[in-house]
Design a protein around this motif. Structure first.
Motif, PDB file in Angstrom:
ATOM      1  N   SER A 136      -8.822  13.481 -19.920  1.00 19.26           N
ATOM      2  CA  SER A 136      -7.643  14.170 -20.483  1.00 19.26           C
ATOM      3  C   SER A 136      -6.408  13.322 -20.209  1.00 19.26           C
ATOM      4  CB  SER A 136      -7.464  15.547 -19.833  1.00 19.26           C
ATOM      5  OG  SER A 136      -7.088  15.393 -18.479  1.00 19.26           O
ATOM      6  N   GLY A 137      -5.346  13.682 -20.882  1.00 16.83           N
ATOM      7  CA  GLY A 137      -4.074  13.020 -20.630  1.00 16.83           C
ATOM      8  C   GLY A 137      -3.573  13.320 -19.227  1.00 16.83           C
ATOM      9  N   THR A 138      -3.807  14.545 -18.782  1.00  7.21           N
ATOM     10  CA  THR A 138      -3.410  14.910 -17.412  1.00  7.21           C
ATOM     11  C   THR A 138      -4.072  13.982 -16.413  1.00  7.21           C
ATOM     12  OG1 THR A 138      -3.247  17.236 -18.071  1.00  7.21           O
ATOM     13  CG2 THR A 138      -3.438  16.795 -15.719  1.00  7.21           C
ATOM     14  N   GLU A 139      -5.375  13.817 -16.587  1.00 10.12           N
ATOM     15  CA  GLU A 139      -6.130  12.985 -15.650  1.00 10.12           C
ATOM     16  C   GLU A 139      -5.642  11.529 -15.711  1.00 10.12           C
ATOM     17  OE1 GLU A 139     -10.369  13.460 -16.203  1.00 10.12           O
ATOM     18  OE2 GLU A 139     -10.781  11.922 -14.702  1.00 10.12           O
ATOM     19  N   ALA A 140      -5.371  11.050 -16.919  1.00  9.97           N
ATOM     20  CA  ALA A 140      -4.894   9.667 -17.060  1.00  9.97           C
ATOM     21  C   ALA A 140      -3.606   9.477 -16.259  1.00  9.97           C
ATOM     22  CB  ALA A 140      -4.652   9.355 -18.537  1.00  9.97           C
ATOM     23  N   ASN A 141      -2.697  10.447 -16.356  1.00  7.36           N
ATOM     24  CA  ASN A 141      -1.439  10.318 -15.613  1.00  7.36           C
ATOM     25  C   ASN A 141      -1.635  10.465 -14.112  1.00  7.36           C
ATOM     26  OD1 ASN A 141       0.468   9.756 -17.649  1.00  7.36           O
ATOM     27  ND2 ASN A 141       0.336  11.877 -18.357  1.00  7.36           N
ATOM     28  N   LEU A 142      -2.546  11.359 -13.721  1.00  7.28           N
ATOM     29  CA  LEU A 142      -2.821  11.490 -12.285  1.00  7.28           C
ATOM     30  C   LEU A 142      -3.310  10.159 -11.734  1.00  7.28           C
ATOM     31  CD1 LEU A 142      -4.661  14.958 -12.150  1.00  7.28           C
ATOM     32  CD2 LEU A 142      -2.453  14.393 -11.099  1.00  7.28           C
ATOM     33  N   VAL A 143      -4.185   9.491 -12.492  1.00  4.00           N
ATOM     34  CA  VAL A 143      -4.745   8.232 -11.989  1.00  4.00           C
ATOM     35  C   VAL A 143      -3.686   7.126 -11.995  1.00  4.00           C
ATOM     36  CG1 VAL A 143      -6.569   6.511 -12.214  1.00  4.00           C
ATOM     37  CG2 VAL A 143      -7.063   8.881 -12.746  1.00  4.00           C
ATOM     38  N   THR A 144      -2.908   7.019 -13.080  1.00  6.15           N
ATOM     39  CA  THR A 144      -1.923   5.927 -13.095  1.00  6.15           C
ATOM     40  C   THR A 144      -0.909   6.102 -11.953  1.00  6.15           C
ATOM     41  OG1 THR A 144      -0.631   7.105 -14.785  1.00  6.15           O
ATOM     42  CG2 THR A 144      -2.042   5.320 -15.552  1.00  6.15           C
ATOM     43  N   MET A 145      -0.529   7.341 -11.697  1.00  5.68           N
ATOM     44  CA  MET A 145       0.435   7.563 -10.614  1.00  5.68           C
ATOM     45  C   MET A 145      -0.197   7.258  -9.254  1.00  5.68           C
ATOM     46  SD  MET A 145       2.101  10.925 -12.415  1.00  5.68           S
ATOM     47  CE  MET A 145       3.090  11.630 -11.146  1.00  5.68           C
ATOM     48  N   SER A 146      -1.444   7.663  -9.068  1.00  3.81           N
ATOM     49  CA  SER A 146      -2.138   7.372  -7.812  1.00  3.81           C
ATOM     50  C   SER A 146      -2.360   5.875  -7.643  1.00  3.81           C
ATOM     51  CB  SER A 146      -3.518   8.040  -7.800  1.00  3.81           C
ATOM     52  OG  SER A 146      -3.438   9.281  -7.231  1.00  3.81           O
ATOM     53  N   LEU A 147      -2.715   5.250  -8.748  1.00  2.49           N
ATOM     54  CA  LEU A 147      -2.957   3.801  -8.705  1.00  2.49           C
ATOM     55  C   LEU A 147      -1.676   3.071  -8.296  1.00  2.49           C
ATOM     56  CD1 LEU A 147      -4.834   1.388  -9.342  1.00  2.49           C
ATOM     57  CD2 LEU A 147      -4.076   1.530 -11.724  1.00  2.49           C
ATOM     58  N   ALA A 148      -0.564   3.484  -8.881  1.00  2.27           N
ATOM     59  CA  ALA A 148       0.711   2.843  -8.535  1.00  2.27           C
ATOM     60  C   ALA A 148       1.008   3.000  -7.047  1.00  2.27           C
ATOM     61  CB  ALA A 148       1.840   3.450  -9.368  1.00  2.27           C
ATOM     62  N   ARG A 149       0.736   4.186  -6.519  1.00  7.16           N
ATOM     63  CA  ARG A 149       0.977   4.412  -5.084  1.00  7.16           C
ATOM     64  C   ARG A 149       0.071   3.518  -4.245  1.00  7.16           C
ATOM     65  NH1 ARG A 149       1.661  10.545  -6.561  1.00  7.16           N
ATOM     66  NH2 ARG A 149       3.827  10.881  -5.991  1.00  7.16           N
ATOM     67  N   ALA A 150      -1.201   3.450  -4.664  1.00  6.16           N
ATOM     68  CA  ALA A 150      -2.160   2.646  -3.887  1.00  6.16           C
ATOM     69  C   ALA A 150      -1.795   1.164  -3.929  1.00  6.16           C
ATOM     70  CB  ALA A 150      -3.569   2.867  -4.440  1.00  6.16           C
ATOM     71  N   LEU A 151      -1.364   0.699  -5.079  1.00  2.52           N
ATOM     72  CA  LEU A 151      -1.113  -0.737  -5.224  1.00  2.52           C
ATOM     73  C   LEU A 151       0.194  -1.175  -4.563  1.00  2.52           C
ATOM     74  CD1 LEU A 151      -2.256  -1.316  -8.922  1.00  2.52           C
ATOM     75  CD2 LEU A 151      -3.467  -1.900  -6.825  1.00  2.52           C
ATOM     76  N   THR A 152       1.183  -0.303  -4.567  1.00  2.00           N
ATOM     77  CA  THR A 152       2.480  -0.698  -3.992  1.00  2.00           C
ATOM     78  C   THR A 152       2.622  -0.262  -2.540  1.00  2.00           C
ATOM     79  OG1 THR A 152       3.501   1.376  -4.709  1.00  2.00           O
ATOM     80  CG2 THR A 152       3.668  -0.503  -6.239  1.00  2.00           C
ATOM     81  N   GLY A 153       1.774   0.663  -2.108  1.00  2.00           N
ATOM     82  CA  GLY A 153       1.908   1.199  -0.748  1.00  2.00           C
ATOM     83  C   GLY A 153       3.156   2.067  -0.594  1.00  2.00           C
ATOM     84  N   ARG A 154       3.688   2.517  -1.732  1.00  2.00           N
ATOM     85  CA  ARG A 154       4.891   3.360  -1.686  1.00  2.00           C
ATOM     86  C   ARG A 154       4.527   4.802  -2.065  1.00  2.00           C
ATOM     87  NH1 ARG A 154       9.458  -0.215  -4.872  1.00  2.00           N
ATOM     88  NH2 ARG A 154       9.407  -2.056  -3.551  1.00  2.00           N
ATOM     89  N   PRO A 155       5.250   5.777  -1.539  1.00  2.87           N
ATOM     90  CA  PRO A 155       4.818   7.168  -1.754  1.00  2.87           C
ATOM     91  C   PRO A 155       5.379   7.870  -2.992  1.00  2.87           C
ATOM     92  CG  PRO A 155       6.573   7.094  -0.119  1.00  2.87           C
ATOM     93  CD  PRO A 155       6.306   5.656  -0.526  1.00  2.87           C
ATOM     94  N   LEU A 156       6.488   7.388  -3.544  1.00  7.74           N
ATOM     95  CA  LEU A 156       7.220   8.219  -4.524  1.00  7.74           C
ATOM     96  C   LEU A 156       7.020   7.766  -5.976  1.00  7.74           C
ATOM     97  CD1 LEU A 156      10.664   8.453  -2.645  1.00  7.74           C
ATOM     98  CD2 LEU A 156       8.672   9.942  -2.423  1.00  7.74           C
ATOM     99  N   ILE A 157       7.144   8.741  -6.880  1.00  7.96           N
ATOM    100  CA  ILE A 157       7.143   8.450  -8.323  1.00  7.96           C
ATOM    101  C   ILE A 157       8.448   8.990  -8.895  1.00  7.96           C
ATOM    102  CG2 ILE A 157       6.008   8.894 -10.554  1.00  7.96           C
ATOM    103  CD1 ILE A 157       4.116   7.370  -8.753  1.00  7.96           C
ATOM    104  N   LEU A 158       9.078   8.181  -9.725  1.00 11.26           N
ATOM    105  CA  LEU A 158      10.287   8.644 -10.422  1.00 11.26           C
ATOM    106  C   LEU A 158       9.906   9.089 -11.836  1.00 11.26           C
ATOM    107  CD1 LEU A 158      13.363   8.983 -10.713  1.00 11.26           C
ATOM    108  CD2 LEU A 158      13.495   6.559 -11.339  1.00 11.26           C
ATOM    109  N   ALA A 159      10.191  10.362 -12.132  1.00 13.45           N
ATOM    110  CA  ALA A 159       9.919  10.910 -13.475  1.00 13.45           C
ATOM    111  C   ALA A 159      11.236  11.459 -14.033  1.00 13.45           C
ATOM    112  CB  ALA A 159       8.864  12.000 -13.382  1.00 13.45           C
ATOM    113  N   PHE A 160      11.162  12.110 -15.208  1.00 11.57           N
ATOM    114  CA  PHE A 160      12.396  12.569 -15.855  1.00 11.57           C
ATOM    115  C   PHE A 160      12.387  14.085 -16.046  1.00 11.57           C
ATOM    116  CE2 PHE A 160      12.072   8.131 -16.431  1.00 11.57           C
ATOM    117  CZ  PHE A 160      13.352   7.722 -16.083  1.00 11.57           C
ATOM    118  N   LYS A 161      13.561  14.663 -15.817  1.00 11.80           N
ATOM    119  CA  LYS A 161      13.691  16.129 -15.918  1.00 11.80           C
ATOM    120  C   LYS A 161      13.306  16.582 -17.319  1.00 11.80           C
ATOM    121  CE  LYS A 161      17.553  15.871 -12.737  1.00 11.80           C
ATOM    122  NZ  LYS A 161      19.014  15.699 -12.704  1.00 11.80           N
ATOM    123  N   GLY A 162      12.469  17.595 -17.380  1.00 11.64           N
ATOM    124  CA  GLY A 162      12.053  18.121 -18.680  1.00 11.64           C
ATOM    125  C   GLY A 162      10.844  17.405 -19.249  1.00 11.64           C
ATOM    126  N   GLY A 163      10.347  16.394 -18.535  1.00 16.91           N
ATOM    127  CA  GLY A 163       9.173  15.660 -19.022  1.00 16.91           C
ATOM    128  C   GLY A 163       7.895  16.465 -18.834  1.00 16.91           C
TER     129      GLY A 163
END
Ligand SMILES: Cc1ncc(COP(=O)(O)O)c(C=O)c1O
Length: 440
Positions: A136-163
């Motif tokens: 699903s699209g939900t799952e795709a976003n969950l993975v990309t966000m998790s992947l970004a955290r794993a690869l950068t070693g950083r905890p936060l994601i910046l998203a946009f209000k109303g997204g």
């Protein structure tokens, strides 16, 4: 519909009148909802399909039409919230699925169909060098966000209000619902690069990724400004964060999605909806050095799995749709048809003095009862009652439209059906302009 009957009535009264007609026309749908309620909360398993007093229960669909259990035929302008891009039962995709059924649908091993779809996606999206599938699209976003955290070693994601990035990442009402990991999210205003910069400065070295829809879908069909996306690319580089484009909806706008239209190259892209050819689908891809960290044959691979990731039917439907149906010419044609519908709707609303605007892109049109096009979700001023009024009225005129006001065309939608929509919408405006905002 009676053109004078709603004159000088308030919107609540007009809604109540339409509700009476709706009840009278749809007794079987109401019965189905009552039965469904015993086992599904509210008779529903997908909140976006719920509306009051009860949604139409659909019996069958073909081409550009859906038919409900009460026997009404509707021209479909919901098209499964953009996932039904190919129209109902596209014959080419159906033939491929039928053929596939004879060969087994759940192999439990790698197969050539997933490779074919992967090659197709990598060929179409210039930023996608490697891809992986999910459900699903939900799952795709969950993975990309998790992947970004794993690869950068950083905890936060910046998203946009109303997204909206899926049912667990729905940012209209940030602290409500089932949103996950909200303490590790940061939010900026859409189409406001300065605000994004402020967020990155505040949490310097802690933001793993910026995730953005190149066009906010459920936020109101609000297109990102090109300069905003460019700025996000530069900000991501400057602050060492990854840039994720959520193209779950927008991938349908060109062979390489909106990123290709805007010529902005994200690091990671999430896909879903229409690219699965009408079946359950999700995918994510991007830079080879990032996605290759999931290579299970490498040391310290990041584990990514999912029983139905390489579902045979989805792989075949997706591949067939993209290679045999959704050519660049076809995509351009349906976008042009959408643009033509957009300008006709604007024309008829202007001639009737109704404050009205249509946002979106090409074949996806968000209708707003306000003079000024919104540039971010906070500038959407159309009220829930106005949306309900047009939704109820257009259903009664035989057009299946979503309550939230974003209609979309499928490849099966014809010019004549767009004309019919314009005609019906003109009828709605004639009957109800008293209950809608006027052009000042
Ligand atoms: C932009 C966007 N991202 C992600 C999703 C979630 O996709 P799915 O419903 O397949 O989980 C949606 C669904 O509407 C969406 O509009």
């Amino acid at each position: 519909m009676v053109s004078t009957q709603y004159k000088s009535r308030g919107i609540d009264q007009a809604l109540a009148d339409l509700e009476v007609c709706y009840h009278a026309a749809n007794p079987k749908s109401r019965g189905c909802r009552d039965l469904a309620r015993r086992v599904l909360p509210g008779g529903n398993t997908r909140a976006v399909l719920h509306y009051d007093p009860f949604p139409l229960f659909i019996d069958n669909a073909s081409g550009s039409h859906v038919r409900d259990v009460d026997g009404h035929d509707y021209i479909d302008f919901t098209n499964d919230m953009t996932a039904g891009f190919y129209g109902h039962s596209n014959p080419i995709i159906f033939a491929a699925i039928r053929k596939a059924l004879d060969n087994g649908i759940s192999f439990g091993g790698p197969h050539s169909h997933e490779v074919a779809l992967a090659e197709t996606l990598c060929g179409r999206f210039s930023s996608i060098e490697r891809v992986r599938f999910c459900n699903s699209g939900t799952e795709a976003n969950l993975v990309t966000m998790s992947l970004a955290r794993a690869l950068t070693g950083r905890p936060l994601i910046l998203a946009f209000k109303g997204g909206y990035h899926g049912s667990l990442m729905s940012y209209t009402n940030i602290n409500a619902g089932l949103n996950i990991d909200i303490n590790n999210m940061r939010f900026a205003d859409f189409n406001d690069a300065d605000d994004a910069r402020r967020a990155l400065v505040t949490d310097k070295d802690r933001i793993a990724a910026i995730i953005v829809e190149p066009m906010m879908g459920s936020g109101g069909g609000i297109l990102a400004e090109r300069s905003f996306l460019f700025a996000l690319r530069e900000l991501a580089d400057e602050f060492g964060a990854l840039l994720i484009f959520d193209e779950v909806v927008t991938a349908r706008f060109s062979p390489g999605g909106l990123q290709d239209v805007f010529k902005v190259r994200p690091d990671l892209t999430s896909l879903g909806k229409s690219l699965g050819g009408g079946l359950t689908f999700g995918a994510f891809g991007g830079r080879a050095d990032l996605i290759d960290r999931m290579d299970p044959s490498s040391q310290n691979a990041l584990m990514h799995s999912g029983t139905f990731n390489n579902n045979v039917l989805t792989m075949i439907a997706g591949y067939t749709g993209l290679t045999k149906v959704a050519t660049a010419e076809v995509l351009m044609e349906v976008n042009d048809r959408g643009d033509c519908l957009r300008s006709k709707l604007l024309e008829i609303s202007t001639s009737r003095g109704v404050a009205f605007t249509v946002t979106g892109y090409g074949s996806v049109l968000s209708l707003h009862f306000q003079a000024k096009a919104p540039v971010d979700p906070s500038s959407v001023t159309t009220t829930a009652a106005q949306r309900k009024l047009s939704h109820r009225d257009m259903l009664l005129r035989g057009f299946c439209v979503p309550r939230r006001g974003t209609i979309n065309l499928s490849l099966a939608t014809s010019d004549e059906e767009c004309e019919a929509f314009v005609h019906a919408f003109a009828g709605f405006l004639d009957d109800h302009h008293h209950q809608l905002p006027a052009i000042l």
